[in-house]
Scaffold this motif. Sequence first.
Motif, PDB file in Angstrom:
ATOM      1  N   GLY A  34       0.777  -1.232   0.000  1.00 53.51           N
ATOM      2  CA  GLY A  34       0.000   0.000   0.000  1.00 53.51           C
ATOM      3  C   GLY A  34       0.803   1.273   0.000  1.00 53.51           C
ATOM      4  N   GLY A  35       2.114   1.197   0.187  1.00 45.38           N
ATOM      5  CA  GLY A  35       2.943   2.395   0.181  1.00 45.38           C
ATOM      6  C   GLY A  35       3.157   2.917  -1.227  1.00 45.38           C
ATOM      7  N   SER A  36       3.595   4.161  -1.334  1.00 46.13           N
ATOM      8  CA  SER A  36       3.852   4.764  -2.648  1.00 46.13           C
ATOM      9  C   SER A  36       5.296   4.499  -3.067  1.00 46.13           C
ATOM     10  N   THR A  37       5.590   4.785  -4.332  1.00 43.11           N
ATOM     11  CA  THR A  37       6.916   4.509  -4.878  1.00 43.11           C
ATOM     12  C   THR A  37       8.009   5.292  -4.171  1.00 43.11           C
ATOM     13  N   ASP A  38       7.727   6.562  -3.804  1.00 41.13           N
ATOM     14  CA  ASP A  38       8.759   7.378  -3.174  1.00 41.13           C
ATOM     15  C   ASP A  38       9.020   6.996  -1.716  1.00 41.13           C
ATOM     16  N   GLN A  39       8.299   6.009  -1.204  1.00 42.11           N
ATOM     17  CA  GLN A  39       8.566   5.504   0.137  1.00 42.11           C
ATOM     18  C   GLN A  39       9.499   4.296   0.116  1.00 42.11           C
ATOM     19  N   ASN A  40      10.005   3.945  -1.071  1.00 42.67           N
ATOM     20  CA  ASN A  40      10.976   2.865  -1.215  1.00 42.67           C
ATOM     21  C   ASN A  40      12.372   3.456  -1.387  1.00 42.67           C
ATOM     22  N   LEU A  41      13.335   2.877  -0.706  1.00 46.22           N
ATOM     23  CA  LEU A  41      14.733   3.261  -0.872  1.00 46.22           C
ATOM     24  C   LEU A  41      15.414   2.228  -1.755  1.00 46.22           C
ATOM     25  N   VAL A  42      15.987   2.672  -2.876  1.00 49.55           N
ATOM     26  CA  VAL A  42      16.689   1.779  -3.797  1.00 49.55           C
ATOM     27  C   VAL A  42      18.171   2.106  -3.731  1.00 49.55           C
ATOM     28  N   LEU A  43      18.982   1.125  -3.352  1.00 50.98           N
ATOM     29  CA  LEU A  43      20.423   1.296  -3.198  1.00 50.98           C
ATOM     30  C   LEU A  43      21.160   0.387  -4.179  1.00 50.98           C
ATOM     31  N   PHE A  44      22.237   0.920  -4.746  1.00 55.24           N
ATOM     32  CA  PHE A  44      23.113   0.141  -5.621  1.00 55.24           C
ATOM     33  C   PHE A  44      24.527   0.322  -5.106  1.00 55.24           C
ATOM     34  N   ASN A  45      25.052  -0.717  -4.448  1.00 56.98           N
ATOM     35  CA  ASN A  45      26.363  -0.635  -3.793  1.00 56.98           C
ATOM     36  C   ASN A  45      26.409   0.520  -2.797  1.00 56.98           C
ATOM     37  N   ASP A  46      25.370   0.626  -1.978  1.00 61.19           N
ATOM     38  CA  ASP A  46      25.254   1.622  -0.904  1.00 61.19           C
ATOM     39  C   ASP A  46      24.972   3.035  -1.397  1.00 61.19           C
ATOM     40  N   ALA A  47      24.813   3.245  -2.684  1.00 57.71           N
ATOM     41  CA  ALA A  47      24.489   4.567  -3.225  1.00 57.71           C
ATOM     42  C   ALA A  47      23.033   4.587  -3.680  1.00 57.71           C
ATOM     43  N   THR A  48      22.363   5.721  -3.472  1.00 52.77           N
ATOM     44  CA  THR A  48      20.944   5.832  -3.795  1.00 52.77           C
ATOM     45  C   THR A  48      20.713   5.945  -5.299  1.00 52.77           C
ATOM     46  N   ILE A  49      19.760   5.169  -5.801  1.00 49.91           N
ATOM     47  CA  ILE A  49      19.317   5.264  -7.185  1.00 49.91           C
ATOM     48  C   ILE A  49      17.923   5.893  -7.165  1.00 49.91           C
ATOM     49  N   TYR A  50      17.805   7.095  -7.711  1.00 47.41           N
ATOM     50  CA  TYR A  50      16.540   7.821  -7.644  1.00 47.41           C
ATOM     51  C   TYR A  50      15.585   7.434  -8.765  1.00 47.41           C
ATOM     52  N   ASN A  51      16.129   6.963  -9.873  1.00 50.26           N
ATOM     53  CA  ASN A  51      15.274   6.537 -10.982  1.00 50.26           C
ATOM     54  C   ASN A  51      15.726   5.148 -11.434  1.00 50.26           C
ATOM     55  N   PRO A  52      15.078   4.079 -10.959  1.00 49.95           N
ATOM     56  CA  PRO A  52      15.553   2.723 -11.262  1.00 49.95           C
ATOM     57  C   PRO A  52      15.029   2.134 -12.559  1.00 49.95           C
ATOM     58  N   SER A  53      14.644   2.971 -13.537  1.00 49.26           N
ATOM     59  CA  SER A  53      14.064   2.431 -14.764  1.00 49.26           C
ATOM     60  C   SER A  53      14.647   3.120 -15.989  1.00 49.26           C
ATOM     61  N   HIS A  54      14.493   2.423 -17.124  1.00 41.74           N
ATOM     62  CA  HIS A  54      14.910   2.927 -18.432  1.00 41.74           C
ATOM     63  C   HIS A  54      13.745   2.788 -19.415  1.00 41.74           C
ATOM     64  N   LEU A  55      13.756   3.623 -20.436  1.00 47.35           N
ATOM     65  CA  LEU A  55      12.891   3.457 -21.620  1.00 47.35           C
ATOM     66  C   LEU A  55      11.428   3.254 -21.244  1.00 47.35           C
ATOM     67  N   PHE A  56      10.850   4.303 -20.611  1.00 44.61           N
ATOM     68  CA  PHE A  56       9.439   4.322 -20.219  1.00 44.61           C
ATOM     69  C   PHE A  56       9.093   3.245 -19.192  1.00 44.61           C
ATOM     70  N   GLY A  57      10.082   2.693 -18.521  1.00 43.02           N
ATOM     71  CA  GLY A  57       9.834   1.658 -17.538  1.00 43.02           C
ATOM     72  C   GLY A  57       9.926   0.239 -18.052  1.00 43.02           C
ATOM     73  N   PHE A  58      10.271   0.042 -19.327  1.00 40.75           N
ATOM     74  CA  PHE A  58      10.380  -1.308 -19.861  1.00 40.75           C
ATOM     75  C   PHE A  58      11.591  -2.053 -19.310  1.00 40.75           C
ATOM     76  N   PHE A  59      12.654  -1.329 -18.940  1.00 43.13           N
ATOM     77  CA  PHE A  59      13.862  -1.948 -18.421  1.00 43.13           C
ATOM     78  C   PHE A  59      14.225  -1.316 -17.087  1.00 43.13           C
ATOM     79  N   SER A  60      14.802  -2.114 -16.190  1.00 45.77           N
ATOM     80  CA  SER A  60      15.311  -1.554 -14.950  1.00 45.77           C
ATOM     81  C   SER A  60      16.705  -0.979 -15.191  1.00 45.77           C
ATOM     82  N   ALA A  61      17.186  -0.204 -14.223  1.00 47.44           N
ATOM     83  CA  ALA A  61      18.499   0.440 -14.349  1.00 47.44           C
ATOM     84  C   ALA A  61      19.640  -0.496 -13.979  1.00 47.44           C
TER      85      ALA A  61
END
Length: 219
Positions: A34-61
Amino acid sequence: LPALLGEPDVLRVILTLPGVTSVGEASTGFNVRGGSTDQNLVLFNDATIYNPSHLFGFFSAFNADVIKNADLYKSSIPEKYGGRLSSVLDVTTRDGNNKKWTGNAGIGILTTKFMVEGPLVIDKTSILIGGRTTYSNWLLTRLPGSDYSNSRAFFYDLNLQLTHTINAKNSLYFTFYSSSDKFRLNDDTTYRYSNQNLVLKWKHVFNNKLYSTLSGGKD
């Protein structure tokens, strides 16, 4: 991992877990209980990824060829991640092969990718490089209607992992990640987004039951 348009996608697998739902069609965003997308923390090697998608959302980052592990915390989130309300997705890169040079490459309908890894110093220092890019413009130019034929869509991502073993108890890790998205619909709508992260980590082993890591970086 299931493949979409020839690309295994970590975020698509996460959507199959209990309590995790998609924010909509053609999107890699996700909601947790039930939470929104901005309530998720996405980390890549301890660094924050603010946009985890590519190409209109068809691919992840995230390039699946360079990923070692992906942990999703939906509850009882460890205190080291701060006060996120919904979830934490922690993705880590694997170390390069420190014995011999290997690699692979692939060409799909919309994307191409490569990965190379090997020792700079055998059993001491290794490197892993991976990258992806798209050539989806050819598909947009062939869609009916002038609005689409004048549109463009492009993305790339690049990963670099350096691992150096100082001795049996100390290791250094350097990670670089860069990605970029550019989109244009006809001549009136443009969109650009990029991620650039640098992380340096030191791991020290005290004994077989205790170790510590110290990391710093720049988003």
